[in-house]
Design a protein around this motif. Structure first.
Motif, PDB file in Angstrom:
ATOM      1  N   ASP A  40       0.823  -1.281  -0.043  1.00  0.00           N
ATOM      2  CA  ASP A  40       0.101   0.106  -0.017  1.00  0.00           C
ATOM      3  C   ASP A  40       0.929   1.341   0.093  1.00  0.00           C
ATOM      4  OD1 ASP A  40      -2.185  -1.835   0.290  1.00  0.00           O
ATOM      5  OD2 ASP A  40      -2.400  -1.384   2.030  1.00  0.00           O
ATOM      6  N   LEU A  41       2.184   1.127   0.222  1.00  0.00           N
ATOM      7  CA  LEU A  41       2.982   2.356   0.298  1.00  0.00           C
ATOM      8  C   LEU A  41       3.839   2.380  -0.672  1.00  0.00           C
ATOM      9  CD1 LEU A  41       3.952   1.798   3.992  1.00  0.00           C
ATOM     10  CD2 LEU A  41       2.338   3.295   3.301  1.00  0.00           C
ATOM     11  N   ALA A  42       3.809   1.546  -1.868  1.00  0.00           N
ATOM     12  CA  ALA A  42       4.661   1.390  -2.932  1.00  0.00           C
ATOM     13  C   ALA A  42       4.782   2.849  -3.707  1.00  0.00           C
ATOM     14  CB  ALA A  42       4.159   0.702  -4.166  1.00  0.00           C
ATOM     15  N   ASP A  43       3.864   3.822  -3.584  1.00  0.00           N
ATOM     16  CA  ASP A  43       3.791   4.989  -4.443  1.00  0.00           C
ATOM     17  C   ASP A  43       4.157   6.096  -3.626  1.00  0.00           C
ATOM     18  OD1 ASP A  43       2.905   3.817  -7.006  1.00  0.00           O
ATOM     19  OD2 ASP A  43       0.901   3.979  -6.430  1.00  0.00           O
ATOM     20  N   SER A  44       4.447   6.050  -2.261  1.00  0.00           N
ATOM     21  CA  SER A  44       4.811   7.123  -1.360  1.00  0.00           C
ATOM     22  C   SER A  44       6.255   7.281  -1.601  1.00  0.00           C
ATOM     23  CB  SER A  44       4.962   6.497   0.170  1.00  0.00           C
ATOM     24  OG  SER A  44       3.282   5.967   0.327  1.00  0.00           O
ATOM     25  N   ARG A  45       6.676   8.745  -1.139  1.00  0.00           N
ATOM     26  CA  ARG A  45       7.964   9.172  -1.209  1.00  0.00           C
ATOM     27  C   ARG A  45       8.826   8.276  -0.052  1.00  0.00           C
ATOM     28  NH1 ARG A  45       8.729  14.698  -2.680  1.00  0.00           N
ATOM     29  NH2 ARG A  45       9.942  14.685  -0.990  1.00  0.00           N
ATOM     30  N   TRP A  46       9.881   7.889  -0.590  1.00  0.00           N
ATOM     31  CA  TRP A  46      10.771   7.194   0.353  1.00  0.00           C
ATOM     32  C   TRP A  46      12.155   7.787   0.131  1.00  0.00           C
ATOM     33  CZ3 TRP A  46      10.029   2.824   3.271  1.00  0.00           C
ATOM     34  CH2 TRP A  46       8.543   2.217   3.067  1.00  0.00           C
ATOM     35  N   ILE A  47      12.908   7.483   1.320  1.00  0.00           N
ATOM     36  CA  ILE A  47      14.370   7.751   1.615  1.00  0.00           C
ATOM     37  C   ILE A  47      15.131   6.810   1.242  1.00  0.00           C
ATOM     38  CG2 ILE A  47      15.848   8.757   3.233  1.00  0.00           C
ATOM     39  CD1 ILE A  47      13.894   9.859   4.786  1.00  0.00           C
ATOM     40  N   GLU A  48      15.941   6.827   0.343  1.00  0.00           N
ATOM     41  CA  GLU A  48      17.003   5.735   0.052  1.00  0.00           C
ATOM     42  C   GLU A  48      18.230   5.944   0.843  1.00  0.00           C
ATOM     43  OE1 GLU A  48      17.720   2.703  -0.780  1.00  0.00           O
ATOM     44  OE2 GLU A  48      17.513   2.960  -2.855  1.00  0.00           O
ATOM     45  N   ALA A  49      18.440   5.151   1.834  1.00  0.00           N
ATOM     46  CA  ALA A  49      19.534   5.383   2.759  1.00  0.00           C
ATOM     47  C   ALA A  49      20.173   3.878   3.149  1.00  0.00           C
ATOM     48  CB  ALA A  49      19.078   5.706   4.093  1.00  0.00           C
ATOM     49  N   GLU A  50      21.046   3.535   2.073  1.00  0.00           N
ATOM     50  CA  GLU A  50      21.315   1.841   2.165  1.00  0.00           C
ATOM     51  C   GLU A  50      22.339   1.832   2.950  1.00  0.00           C
ATOM     52  OE1 GLU A  50      22.760   0.753  -1.859  1.00  0.00           O
ATOM     53  OE2 GLU A  50      20.717   1.052  -2.893  1.00  0.00           O
ATOM     54  N   GLN A  51      22.872   2.855   3.456  1.00  0.00           N
ATOM     55  CA  GLN A  51      23.852   2.660   4.707  1.00  0.00           C
ATOM     56  C   GLN A  51      23.201   2.019   5.896  1.00  0.00           C
ATOM     57  OE1 GLN A  51      27.412   2.554   4.683  1.00  0.00           O
ATOM     58  NE2 GLN A  51      28.042   3.708   2.711  1.00  0.00           N
ATOM     59  N   VAL A  52      22.126   2.387   6.167  1.00  0.00           N
ATOM     60  CA  VAL A  52      21.592   2.460   7.559  1.00  0.00           C
ATOM     61  C   VAL A  52      20.085   1.875   7.521  1.00  0.00           C
ATOM     62  CG1 VAL A  52      20.697   4.829   7.648  1.00  0.00           C
ATOM     63  CG2 VAL A  52      21.283   3.745   9.708  1.00  0.00           C
ATOM     64  N   ARG A 112      11.292  -6.070  -3.466  1.00  0.00           N
ATOM     65  CA  ARG A 112      11.306  -7.410  -3.984  1.00  0.00           C
ATOM     66  C   ARG A 112      10.423  -7.979  -2.770  1.00  0.00           C
ATOM     67  NH1 ARG A 112      14.092 -11.299  -1.520  1.00  0.00           N
ATOM     68  NH2 ARG A 112      15.263  -9.854  -0.467  1.00  0.00           N
ATOM     69  N   LEU A 113      10.400  -7.800  -1.501  1.00  0.00           N
ATOM     70  CA  LEU A 113       9.658  -8.556  -0.539  1.00  0.00           C
ATOM     71  C   LEU A 113       8.241  -7.986  -0.763  1.00  0.00           C
ATOM     72  CD1 LEU A 113      12.447  -8.112   2.380  1.00  0.00           C
ATOM     73  CD2 LEU A 113      11.434 -10.159   1.159  1.00  0.00           C
ATOM     74  N   ALA A 114       8.039  -6.880  -1.172  1.00  0.00           N
ATOM     75  CA  ALA A 114       6.730  -6.363  -1.209  1.00  0.00           C
ATOM     76  C   ALA A 114       5.921  -6.983  -2.228  1.00  0.00           C
ATOM     77  CB  ALA A 114       6.340  -4.880  -1.151  1.00  0.00           C
ATOM     78  N   GLY A 115       6.783  -7.340  -3.390  1.00  0.00           N
ATOM     79  CA  GLY A 115       6.143  -7.954  -4.647  1.00  0.00           C
ATOM     80  C   GLY A 115       5.597  -7.178  -5.386  1.00  0.00           C
ATOM     81  N   VAL A 116       5.709  -5.933  -5.511  1.00  0.00           N
ATOM     82  CA  VAL A 116       5.187  -4.877  -6.329  1.00  0.00           C
ATOM     83  C   VAL A 116       6.189  -3.900  -6.710  1.00  0.00           C
ATOM     84  CG1 VAL A 116       2.777  -4.991  -5.353  1.00  0.00           C
ATOM     85  CG2 VAL A 116       4.241  -3.465  -4.368  1.00  0.00           C
ATOM     86  N   ASP A 117       5.903  -3.167  -7.617  1.00  0.00           N
ATOM     87  CA  ASP A 117       6.885  -2.147  -8.424  1.00  0.00           C
ATOM     88  C   ASP A 117       6.559  -0.708  -7.332  1.00  0.00           C
ATOM     89  OD1 ASP A 117       8.846  -1.211  -9.835  1.00  0.00           O
ATOM     90  OD2 ASP A 117       7.631  -0.608 -11.286  1.00  0.00           O
ATOM     91  N   GLY A 118       7.501   0.101  -7.623  1.00  0.00           N
ATOM     92  CA  GLY A 118       7.395   1.250  -6.709  1.00  0.00           C
ATOM     93  C   GLY A 118       8.606   1.641  -5.944  1.00  0.00           C
ATOM     94  N   PHE A 119       8.122   2.180  -4.942  1.00  0.00           N
ATOM     95  CA  PHE A 119       9.156   2.419  -3.729  1.00  0.00           C
ATOM     96  C   PHE A 119      10.327   3.292  -4.339  1.00  0.00           C
ATOM     97  CE2 PHE A 119       7.062  -1.470  -2.439  1.00  0.00           C
ATOM     98  CZ  PHE A 119       6.501  -1.040  -1.251  1.00  0.00           C
ATOM     99  N   ARG A 120      10.054   4.226  -5.160  1.00  0.00           N
ATOM    100  CA  ARG A 120      10.962   4.947  -5.802  1.00  0.00           C
ATOM    101  C   ARG A 120      11.602   6.094  -4.806  1.00  0.00           C
ATOM    102  NH1 ARG A 120      12.147   1.332  -9.270  1.00  0.00           N
ATOM    103  NH2 ARG A 120      10.272   1.004 -10.341  1.00  0.00           N
ATOM    104  N   PRO A 121      12.945   6.420  -4.962  1.00  0.00           N
ATOM    105  CA  PRO A 121      13.443   7.331  -3.702  1.00  0.00           C
ATOM    106  C   PRO A 121      13.008   8.778  -4.202  1.00  0.00           C
ATOM    107  CG  PRO A 121      15.227   6.535  -5.438  1.00  0.00           C
ATOM    108  CD  PRO A 121      13.888   5.705  -5.704  1.00  0.00           C
ATOM    109  N   ALA A 122      12.730   9.520  -3.123  1.00  0.00           N
ATOM    110  CA  ALA A 122      12.535  10.909  -3.219  1.00  0.00           C
ATOM    111  C   ALA A 122      13.544  11.920  -2.623  1.00  0.00           C
ATOM    112  CB  ALA A 122      11.111  11.211  -2.640  1.00  0.00           C
ATOM    113  N   PHE A 123      14.277  11.019  -1.786  1.00  0.00           N
ATOM    114  CA  PHE A 123      15.390  11.717  -1.125  1.00  0.00           C
ATOM    115  C   PHE A 123      16.553  10.569  -0.844  1.00  0.00           C
ATOM    116  CE2 PHE A 123      17.661  13.475   2.450  1.00  0.00           C
ATOM    117  CZ  PHE A 123      17.483  14.898   2.380  1.00  0.00           C
ATOM    118  N   GLY A 124      17.937  11.095  -0.950  1.00  0.00           N
ATOM    119  CA  GLY A 124      18.922  10.159  -0.538  1.00  0.00           C
ATOM    120  C   GLY A 124      19.642  10.595   0.493  1.00  0.00           C
ATOM    121  N   TYR A 125      20.216   9.600   1.526  1.00  0.00           N
ATOM    122  CA  TYR A 125      20.861   9.769   2.456  1.00  0.00           C
ATOM    123  C   TYR A 125      22.151   8.718   2.521  1.00  0.00           C
ATOM    124  CZ  TYR A 125      22.512  10.011   7.199  1.00  0.00           C
ATOM    125  OH  TYR A 125      23.280  10.127   8.432  1.00  0.00           O
TER     126      TYR A 125
END
Length: 300
Positions: free
Chosen positions: A193-205, A214-227
């Protein structure tokens, strides 16, 4: 195919330059060219376009095989060295930021107990991404490590490198929302349900968005901000300021609500995912510092 030729090919493909690869590997540019030519002659196909220097279709396929092969060769060398060398008076421990944040008391206590057993032992702790930590253990650059990631309950983390892995803990995860977010009043959330929300990409943490996707099984989860940092508190403050959502294990959140003013942590109930921490290592020589630390952590 010779391993040396594969290493040269991987370096040229990664750097996109024969001269840069020669500098990194300590060869002359002519030697690099000769090695690539020898590999292409062996496989009877062109592996690299020359201008620009990029893999051909056949080269790209070889690259997919070459990197895991070379990593396994490095891991084999490191494993044999660990078995036959004199135990060192040093211990290098790798830890991913989230594994460190959630196991800090246990790890600190384990290292203190180890130092009591081995007073002259020099210990250092290095942080890195899950991939960097796994590859570091496989290559013998780290003696032992704590790593983390998302998986289904009871499942191991996907293998990134040929290392032994033992589960240490697993815990639920929560979506971190600004207090005024429309979903902040929910008692639970579904990741799809959150696939189209704004997400922070923070791979370090935080879990990489590709892993969440992959785990949600749907496309989306695009980064709107990078940390690109590795501080959990900074990431939470970014979420509180409305820069995007993030996903964190529940143990990483302080039991004191005042510590996270402006945010709400809502548990994820679907799909069923957990944050898992694993202890990873190569062959552990009996009574070595790494083996002793592994035993202490397992006992705790």
């Amino acid at each position: 195919m010779e391993a040396q030729l594969l290493r040269t090919f991987v370096a040229v493909a990664r750097l996109g330059s024969f001269s840069a690869a020669a500098s990194e590997l300590g060869y002359t540019q002519a030697a690099v060219s000769q090695q690539i030519a020898a590999l292409e002659n062996d496989l009877k196909t062109q592996l690299l376009n020359r201008r620009p220097v990029v893999p051909t279709e056949a080269g790209a396929r070889l690259l997919e095989h070459a990197e895991p092969i070379l990593l396994r060769l490095d891991a084999a060398r490191a494993d044999v060295t660990r078995m036959t060398s004199t135990p060192a008076a040093t211990l290098i421990v790798g830890v991913t930021p989230l594994a460190g944040a959630t196991t800090a008391p246990a790890l600190a206590a384990a290292l203190a107990e180890l130092r009591e057993r081995m007073p002259r032992l020099d210990i250092s702790v290095r942080t890195g991404t899950r991939a960097a930590v796994a590859f570091g253990v496989a290559r013998g650059e780290l003696d032992i490590a704590l790593t983390d990631g998302l998986t289904a309950p009871g499942d191991p983390l996907p293998e990134l490198a040929p290392v032994a892995a033992t589960g240490v803990s697993q815990a639920g995860v929560a979506v971190i929302l600004p207090a005024g977010h429309p979903l902040a009043a929910r008692r639970a959330l579904r990741l799809p349900d959150l696939a189209d929300s704004r997400w922070i990409e923070a791979e370090q943490v935080a879990p990489p968005l590709a892993e969440i996707r992959r785990l949600a099984g749907v496309d989306g989860f695009r980064p709107a901000f990078g940390y690109a940092g590795s501080d959990t508190l900074t990431l939470i403050r970014l979420a509180a300021a409305g820069h995007g959502l993030t996903l964190l294990p529940q143990p990483a959140l302080s039991p004191e609500p005042a510590a996270w003013a402006g945010i709400i942590a809502v548990p994820v109930t679907a799909p069923r995912v957990v944050h898992r921490i694993e202890l990873i290592h190569g062959t552990l020589r009996e009574s070595s510092p790494a083996a002793e630390l592994a035993a202490i952590l397992s006992a705790r």
